[in-house]
Design a protein around this motif. Structure first.
Motif, mmCIF file in Angstrom:
data_model
loop_
_atom_site.group_PDB
_atom_site.id
_atom_site.type_symbol
_atom_site.label_atom_id
_atom_site.label_comp_id
_atom_site.label_asym_id
_atom_site.label_seq_id
_atom_site.Cartn_x
_atom_site.Cartn_y
_atom_site.Cartn_z
ATOM 1 N N LEU A 1 22.667 -3.475 9.915
ATOM 2 C CA LEU A 1 23.715 -3.989 9.035
ATOM 3 C C LEU A 1 23.388 -5.405 8.568
ATOM 4 C CD1 LEU A 1 27.017 -2.660 10.672
ATOM 5 C CD2 LEU A 1 25.592 -1.618 8.925
ATOM 6 N N GLN A 2 22.799 -6.212 9.443
ATOM 7 C CA GLN A 2 22.367 -7.557 9.044
ATOM 8 C C GLN A 2 21.320 -7.465 7.928
ATOM 9 O OE1 GLN A 2 23.636 -10.327 9.991
ATOM 10 N NE2 GLN A 2 24.814 -9.750 11.791
ATOM 11 N N ALA A 3 20.432 -6.453 8.054
ATOM 12 C CA ALA A 3 19.400 -6.253 7.022
ATOM 13 C C ALA A 3 20.043 -5.895 5.686
ATOM 14 C CB ALA A 3 18.430 -5.152 7.468
ATOM 15 N N VAL A 4 21.065 -5.022 5.722
ATOM 16 C CA VAL A 4 21.764 -4.627 4.502
ATOM 17 C C VAL A 4 22.465 -5.841 3.877
ATOM 18 C CG1 VAL A 4 23.660 -3.208 3.600
ATOM 19 C CG2 VAL A 4 22.023 -2.222 5.210
ATOM 20 N N LYS A 5 23.013 -6.701 4.738
ATOM 21 C CA LYS A 5 23.654 -7.935 4.248
ATOM 22 C C LYS A 5 22.635 -8.820 3.526
ATOM 23 C CE LYS A 5 26.534 -11.827 5.788
ATOM 24 N NZ LYS A 5 27.286 -12.402 6.940
#
Length: 289
Positions: free
Chosen positions: A68-72
Motif C-alpha cells: 500500500l505504501q508503494a501504491v501511495k
C-alpha cells in the motif's frame, strides 16, 4: 481441491479498465490478510487510474503495509510534476532496503514509474525477474516501448506457460500482435472482441478494438468505437489521442480533441510532439521573415 480465488473478478475489472466496477465490488467477505492487502492495493490503484490521487495519498498512512505504501508512492508521483523528484528519491531508498526492496508490488510500482520516466533499463532492473503475472505483463509493455518485440515475445511465452487463458496473458498477446502488425492485427482484434463479449465494455477494450480497426484501415468503425469510449470517460488520454489520429485520417477536424488532451494530459507524448512541431514551424517562419 483448489481454494476459490475470491479476487478473480476484482482483478479482471482492474486489468480491463473497469475501475469504478472494481471499487464498487471490492467488499469481498472472508479474505485472508494477504488477500485483503491485495484487494486494497487494487482498489487504490483503481482510484489512481480515475485520477483520485489525493484520496489515495490521504487514506494510506505510514503504518500501512509495504504494497500500500508503494501504491501511495505511485499516487504521489502522478499527482503533479513537483512531486516527481521526491517520489523517485523515496522509491530508490525503499528499493535499496533489503527488508522490503524485493516486494513484488514495490517492484511493479518501480517498473511503472521508471517506464513513465522513459528510463526503460532502470524499469527492467526491478521488473525483469518477474514473479507475478503483472510483472511479466509490465515487461512486455516495456520491451514493446523499447521496440524489442523479440524480448516481449519471450515474456509472453512465459505467461502462456503459466496460464494461457489469464486476462493479462491475452492482453499482452494483443499488445504484441499490434506491435508486430500485418496479419497479427486481426488476431489482436479477435482478442479484444472476445473481451467485449465476455465482460462489460470498457474504454480499454474499445480503444483496443479501435486501434486494430485503424491499422486495418477501417477508420469509420474506429471513430464510432472511440466516440463510445469518449462517452465513458471524456478525459481519457488514449481515447483523445486515438481520436486525433482517426480524425486526421478521416479528414475531420481534430483541434478540439487536441485542446482537450493538452488541458487534461499536458505531458502526453502526442501533446509534446505537436508542441515540438509547432515550435519548429515557428522557427522556420522566423528564418523566412
Amino acid at each position: 481441491m483448489a481454494t476459490p480465488d475470491h479476487l478473480f473478478s476484482l482483478r479482471n475489472n482492474f486489468y480491463l479498465g473497469a475501475y469504478q466496477a472494481a471499487i464498487n465490488n471490492s467488499d469481498v467477505p472472508n479474505l485472508s490478510q494477504e488477500d485483503s492487502i491485495e484487494r486494497d492495493s487494487l482498489v487504490y490503484r483503481s482510484y489512481i487510474a480515475l485520477g483520485s490521487y489525493q484520496l489515495v495519498i490521504s487514506e494510506i498512512d505510514s503504518s500501512a503495509p509495504t504494497p500500500l505504501q508503494a501504491v501511495k508512492l505511485l499516487a504521489s508521483y502522478l499527482s503533479g510534476p513537483e512531486q516527481k523528484e521526491n517520489t523517485i528519491s523515496s522509491l530508490k531508498e525503499w528499493l535499496g532496503d533489503s527488508a522490503i526492496g524485493n516486494n513484488p508490488v514495490l517492484r511493479l510500482i518501480a517498473g511503472i514509474i521508471f517506464m513513465h520516466e522513459q528510463d526503460y533499463n532502470e524499469a527492467l532492473k526491478h521488473s525483469n525477474t518477474g514473479g507475478t503475472m503483472e510483472l511479466h505483463a509490465l515487461n512486455v509493455q516495456i520491451f514493446l516501448k523499447m521496440n524489442r518485440s523479440d524480448f516481449a515475445e519471450k515474456q509472453l511465452k512465459i505467461m502462456q506457460q503459466i496460464d494461457e487463458d489469464h486476462t493479462l496473458t491475452q492482453l499482452a498477446n494483443a499488445w504484441l500482435n499490434l506491435a508486430v502488425g500485418g496479419s497479427k492485427i486481426q488476431e489482436a482484434y479477435l482478442i479484444f472482441q472476445d473481451f467485449s463479449e465476455k465482460y462489460p465494455m470498457t474504454g480499454l477494450i474499445l480503444n483496443g478494438k479501435a486501434v486494430c480497426c485503424m491499422h486495418m484501415g477501417h477508420f469509420d468503425e474506429a471513430e464510432s468505437l472511440l466516440l463510445e469510449a469518449l462517452n465513458k470517460d471524456a478525459k481519457d488520454a488514449e481515447t483523445l489521442a486515438n481520436l486525433i489520429v482517426c480524425s486526421l485520417h478521416l479528414g475531420k477536424q481534430s483541434s478540439r480533441y487536441l485542446s482537450q488532451l493538452k488541458l487534461s494530459h499536458p505531458d502526453h507524448m502526442l501533446v509534446k510532439r505537436t508542441s515540438a512541431d509547432e515550435e519548429s514551424f515557428d522557427r522556420a517562419l522566423q528564418t523566412v521573415a
